[in-house]
Design an enzyme around this catalytic site. Structure first.
Site, short mmCIF file in Angstrom:
data_model
loop_
_atom_site.label_atom_id
_atom_site.label_comp_id
_atom_site.label_asym_id
_atom_site.label_seq_id
_atom_site.Cartn_x
_atom_site.Cartn_y
_atom_site.Cartn_z
N GLY A 87 0.84 -0.90 0.07
CA GLY A 87 -0.07 -0.20 -0.52
C GLY A 87 1.08 1.14 0.40
O GLY A 87 2.13 0.81 -0.27
N GLY A 89 2.75 3.58 1.68
CA GLY A 89 3.07 3.92 2.67
C GLY A 89 3.73 5.09 2.96
O GLY A 89 3.21 5.68 3.93
N LYS A 105 3.81 12.47 -1.77
CA LYS A 105 4.87 11.92 -1.36
C LYS A 105 5.87 11.84 -0.67
O LYS A 105 6.89 13.10 -0.65
CB LYS A 105 5.55 11.10 -2.66
CG LYS A 105 6.93 10.29 -2.21
CD LYS A 105 7.14 9.35 -2.90
CE LYS A 105 8.46 7.82 -3.26
NZ LYS A 105 8.60 7.41 -4.35
N ASP A 117 7.69 6.03 9.15
CA ASP A 117 7.74 7.09 9.66
C ASP A 117 7.02 7.61 8.28
O ASP A 117 6.75 8.75 8.77
CB ASP A 117 8.42 8.15 9.78
CG ASP A 117 9.10 8.23 8.66
OD1 ASP A 117 9.56 8.24 7.36
OD2 ASP A 117 10.80 8.66 8.62
N ARG A 175 -2.25 0.03 -9.64
CA ARG A 175 -0.43 0.22 -10.16
C ARG A 175 -1.32 -2.46 -10.56
O ARG A 175 -2.44 -1.98 -10.15
CB ARG A 175 0.08 -0.29 -9.32
CG ARG A 175 0.84 1.22 -8.60
CD ARG A 175 0.83 1.10 -7.18
NE ARG A 175 1.26 2.25 -6.40
CZ ARG A 175 2.58 2.97 -6.37
NH1 ARG A 175 2.94 2.00 -7.11
NH2 ARG A 175 2.80 4.23 -6.30
N ASP A 244 4.37 -4.13 -7.52
CA ASP A 244 3.57 -2.90 -7.14
C ASP A 244 4.34 -1.73 -7.67
O ASP A 244 3.34 -0.15 -6.95
CB ASP A 244 3.28 -3.25 -5.63
CG ASP A 244 5.25 -3.27 -4.89
OD1 ASP A 244 5.26 -3.75 -4.98
OD2 ASP A 244 5.06 -2.33 -4.80
N ASN A 245 5.32 -1.70 -8.27
CA ASN A 245 6.11 -0.44 -8.89
C ASN A 245 5.53 -0.37 -10.14
O ASN A 245 6.18 0.26 -11.22
CB ASN A 245 7.21 -0.40 -8.78
CG ASN A 245 7.86 -0.21 -7.34
OD1 ASN A 245 6.48 0.03 -6.47
ND2 ASN A 245 8.79 -0.78 -6.73
N ASP A 254 7.46 5.54 -9.45
CA ASP A 254 8.34 5.36 -8.52
C ASP A 254 9.75 5.03 -8.06
O ASP A 254 10.45 3.86 -8.51
CB ASP A 254 7.67 3.98 -7.91
CG ASP A 254 6.26 4.19 -7.18
OD1 ASP A 254 6.14 4.98 -6.83
OD2 ASP A 254 5.99 2.54 -7.42
#
Length: 488
Positions: A87, A89, A105, A117, A175, A244-245, A254
């Site tokens: 997901g 992040g 981002k 974080d 994606r 996922d990219n 990405d």
């Protein structure tokens, strides 16, 4: 078109975390035009509230109100293994603006941050900003980078760094991993909704086909086959081609441990975390094909809505086998163009492969060699060609140049027209790692002039730009092995 499939298995409301004392690091006037953003004389937004919006400190500016920022769930394969749910992040989708998605981002933790974080650092944000815009200027499909906003907020990676937020825009950030997510949950309803959303917004021709979902797979696969062929043609290494990219629109997304080739190594690995070389330069086409197999598996339940399970597998397997054919055709087209060849002859592929092998053996600079090749004339003699001195095996490269000259003599373009055409195909300027590193180090000292200068140079990669000729040179010896990892 915002991702509108929210729910407990799709996405989560995610307000950005405010960034203290934000300031502009970089901004793209070219990307700003896509969303009709009014700029001041300094080519930054005229309305100062855009700084706070793109830092994640507020959700409105002018007539724009982003009342429902979200992060999305997706799953996928990482380095060849199933990783389960992943997901966004550290990416937060603010919403739509001018039919494009605006995403931040590095704007703080999301529901999918796991142990992270949610922040990005200045170093990686600058790299993504510069490369997104450089790829666009190279005519390679990509998400766009609108801005980098910095802050003195401390962020720990391998060492303490400072935070930054990179804003990105694209028609969609959906994606392959989104399809894999719903397929892994066996949620056929959501899988179908996602496919219908894509067809309606981006692939309307699929509705005219007997098997719209099969045709959707073919369209996605075709775009990504052509995308990776064009990466190869400019020497771009993505670094982390996990499923996922991979964009379902065939965009480069990405930007992590990417790198452009300096001296040519067919097996170059740009990501030092890639210990097995899975994502090395020469493996990118194979890996993209593998990712399309992951997509085919995820879309199998959709194709089964109109066929038996066995028939569906046969249809998707056949469609998947089209990938290497499409890739090869696009790769051949791209490299013929790089050599100034407008017609097609049977021996062209062997000619290209011989050259690449010779370049690999002698570690010849990829970008500069092809750029300089445009100066070669049809009546040249191999021993007069300056570039032969870049090769260890002079006898071998002389034979290649002789064959290439004979091939050029069968083309109709004059030397001048050939040079002009080749210089619109072979860039003079790429985002070399050492150039990015210099800009980053200055930015870390609050000097953003080099980021902005490099941005302007890279937005015109095919122009001579004589005042900046030194930006086209290979890296000095002490900067040839800059290490870039997934944490970047």
């Amino acid at each position: 078109m915002s991702f509108n499939l929210c729910g407990d298995d799709a996405c989560q409301p995610t307000p950005p975390t405010p960034l203290p004392n934000p300031y502009w690091v970089a901004f793209s006037p070219s990307a700003a035009k896509l969303i009709d953003l009014e700029l001041g004389s300094d080519e930054f937004p005229k309305d100062p509230e855009w700084l706070d919006l793109l830092a994640g400190n507020q959700l409105h500016v002018g007539e724009h109100l982003f009342s429902n920022p979200i992060s999305t769930a997706y799953s996928g394969h990482q380095f060849g293994s199933w990783a389960g749910q992943l997901g966004d992040g550290r990416a937060i989708l603010l919403g739509d603006i001018n039919h494009l998605e605006l995403q931040l981002k590095g704007a703080g933790r999301t529901h999918y941050s796991r142990m992270g974080d949610g922040r990005a650092v200045l170093r990686s944000s600058i790299r993504e900003f510069l490369c997104s815009e450089a790829m666009h200027a190279l005519h390679i499909p990509t998400s766009r980078a609108l801005s980098v906003v910095g802050s003195k907020q401390a962020v720990r990676r391998e060492a303490m760094e400072t935070a930054a937020v990179c804003s990105r825009i694209a028609p969609s950030f959906i994606r392959v991993g989104h399809f894999e997510h719903f397929a892994s949950l066996q949620n056929i309803v959501r899988l179908k909704e996602l496919a219908e959303l894509l067809i309606t917004q981006f692939y309307p021709g699929c509705h005219e086909q007997k098997d719209p979902y099969l045709y959707l797979f073919k369209e996605i696969s075709t775009r990504n086959a052509k995308l990776v062929a064009n990466w190869q043609s400019v020497g771009f290494c993505h670094g982390v081609l996990n499923s996922d990219n991979i964009s379902v629109l065939g965009l480069t997304i990405d930007y992590g441990p990417f790198g452009f080739l300096d001296h040519f190594e067919i097996d170059h690995i740009c990501n030092h975390s890639d210990h097995g070389g899975r994502y090395a330069y020469h493996r990118q086409p194979q890996i993209m094909h593998w990712n399309m197999a992951c997509l085919a598996s995820a879309m199998l339940p959709l194709v089964e809505l109109g066929h038996s399970s066995e028939e569906s597998q046969i249809l998707l397997r056949s469609a998947l086998e089209e990938f290497p054919v499409i890739y090869a055709a696009e790769w051949q087209r791209a490299f013929r163009s790089k050599l100034g060849l407008q017609s097609e002859e049977d021996g062209d592929i062997e000619l290209i492969e011989r050259l690449l092998q010779a370049m690999h053996d002698s570690r010849v600079d990829f970008t500069n060699f092809f750029r300089g090749l445009s100066n070669l004339k049809k009546d040249s003699s191999p021993i007069e060609i300056v570039q032969r001195n870049e090769f260890i095996d002079r006898e071998n490269i002389d034979l290649w140049f002789a064959d290439y000259i004979q091939r050029l003599q069968r083309e109709s373009l004059s030397d001048g027209a050939k040079k002009d055409t080749m210089n619109l195909t072979n860039p003079k300027y790429i985002l070399r790692n050492h150039l990015a590193q210099v800009a980053i180090e200055k930015a870390q000292q609050d000097d953003f002039s080099e980021v902005q200068r490099l941005q302007q140079i890279l937005m015109n990669p095919f122009d001579e730009q004589e005042a900046f000729d030194h930006y086209s040179k290979p890296p000095p010896v002490d900067m040839q092995r800059i290490v870039v990892s997934c944490s970047s």
